[in-house]
Design an enzyme around this catalytic site. Sequence first.
Site, PDB file in Angstrom:
ATOM      1  N   CYS A 124      -3.659  -6.911  -2.916  1.00 25.86           N
ATOM      2  CA  CYS A 124      -2.759  -5.674  -2.967  1.00 25.86           C
ATOM      3  C   CYS A 124      -3.134  -5.177  -1.324  1.00 25.86           C
ATOM      4  CB  CYS A 124      -3.429  -4.679  -3.895  1.00 25.86           C
ATOM      5  SG  CYS A 124      -5.100  -4.292  -3.688  1.00 25.86           S
ATOM      6  N   GLN A 125      -2.943  -3.976  -1.172  1.00 25.27           N
ATOM      7  CA  GLN A 125      -3.017  -3.486   0.114  1.00 25.27           C
ATOM      8  C   GLN A 125      -4.186  -3.617   0.673  1.00 25.27           C
ATOM      9  OE1 GLN A 125      -1.207   0.421  -0.881  1.00 25.27           O
ATOM     10  NE2 GLN A 125       0.183   0.271   0.738  1.00 25.27           N
TER      11      GLN A 125
END
Length: 619
Positions: free
Chosen positions: A28-29
């Site tokens: 993810c981020q």
Amino acid sequence: MSKKYEQLAKDIIQQLGGKENITEAYHCQTRLRFKLADETKLQKKQLQELDGVTKYINNAGVHQVVIGTHVKDVFEEIEKNIDTSTKKSTDNGSEKKKPVAAAIDFVSGVFQPIIPALSGAGMVKAVLALLVVCKVITTDSQTYYMLNLFADGVFFFLPMMLAFTVAQKLRCNPILAASVAAMLMHPSWGALVAAGDPVKFFDLIPFTLATYTGSVIPILIIIFCQSYVEKFLNRIIPKSVELVFVPMLTFLIMGTLAFSVLGPIGNILGGYLASFFIFLSVNASWLPAVLIGGLLPIMVMFGLHNGIAPLGVIQMADIGYDSIFGPGALVSNIAQATAALVVAFRTKNKKMKQLAVSGSITAYMGITEPTLYGVNLPKKYPLIAAMIGGAAGGLYAGLTHTHRFATGSSGLPAILLYIGDDTLKFFWNITIALIISASVTAIITYILSFKFEKEEENQIPEMKSVILENTTISSPVPGKVVPLSQVEDEAFASEALGKGFAVEPTIGEVYAPFDGKVVAIFPTKHAIGLVSDNGLEILIHVGLNTVELNGQYFETVIEVEQQVTKNQLLLTFDMEKIKAAGYVTQVPIVVTNTPQYSSIEMIAEGNVDKETAILAVNV
């Protein structure tokens, strides 16, 4: 670009039990996320202690390695060293999860891939609103029309994107799923809905007139059912003709079910959900913002935010704005960033100060994991202050009915998302909420720091200084000594782990090359860390990639913290069985505190015994 993270990627894979143990990998981020075949091979402590890893988390069977905003670069190197293409299909769903964990895993897996598109479209919407409010363009201009089109495309075709990600999550065909979603958004269906005349399929099955563009709940239900239909068809239709008949029958079955049963059910549920959102905004507008603002850090730690954040997307799809998640998340993130910034100002620990400064910057931009796991959670008092400050800011945002008009990141740039309805009212309200959140957090963090930073300072033990001296290292293993450049592992060969040498062993025994202490024994027994009495630190690594043997064929005869003398036996290993298992038995020996010495030179090569001095180390 990601080359500098090559060794970190290899170390992470090693501590996860080797590439063969990884069945699924994505990111993810800020986090790498893995699923493992055998969790007993995971080395949690060693993984969390890697330089470059902020935190390790196990959530609902997903092993999360918190890296930071450069996670994409690290993942590029991870991908080069693993192959999950054939392993993903081996998951037959036998792993049982608790209902809540399974629901969160499903929702996060469906919505996370489309977050970049939603964020990009949301920021375009924010810029558009700003241009209108500042009277740069008018709502009847072609520029407004086209910019609105740029942003609305994502939300208009949201069912198609969700269909794709749901299919990926449920392991059915994403293209077929997106095609079924396309049926719901076809202009011809829109024309039938607009006309309002009853539609009956084969003059028998009624199709409910409902619009599905921009919806969420209907497509989730439809693709969930499609995954079972498709798998059933793949099972009963011969392989020789499945390419033609599976898609055809899928379209016929799912098209009929979507327009007649599943879509209408989803529409009804979506309507109830919209009514609930409206009820909250009218009768308890303060509640969601206070709960999210105060408790978001805890939610992040347990992964619960992944199940709540999509409610904001659903609310926006239903009624045009988000007051459930956005305001609370924004004030919470700013509170965490502020707490870390105060810590940077107050702490005397240089490493913590550096981490707090860099972490607060990324947190102000909406990425809080480095700050949460690196600063606020370990110190505790800034986390408490941030939760109180976040709740205070959330209370103001809730009481003023503040909401955002587009989805995006929850950092300072996101305040533009609160410009809408041709007014700056919500923009000013979220700005005031952020000021409240930051001010309350800063004051509480600063006050608490006088107590907790002083306590921490008093707890720092007096460090015993070690005087480095010139010394030599004997060969820990009898055999043929070769330069590190000949080791069949780039991490050692490139001297990234330190200077040293390697031995191609003739017997499976490892001896102490000097008087000193054992400071580390890997759980898999294939590597030992030693420090000499005069401060020289070395790593003896038996074999390459032998961590994958999980201790098989290795036996240590010493313990951590044990004092050892030169030529004392440390470790035995079955060289022939290790070779038979397909592993290289080279033994790299590296000086792990290489930068503290002026020169490290090999003074012998070729066949040696444990008495032979190999390396000269000079201060």
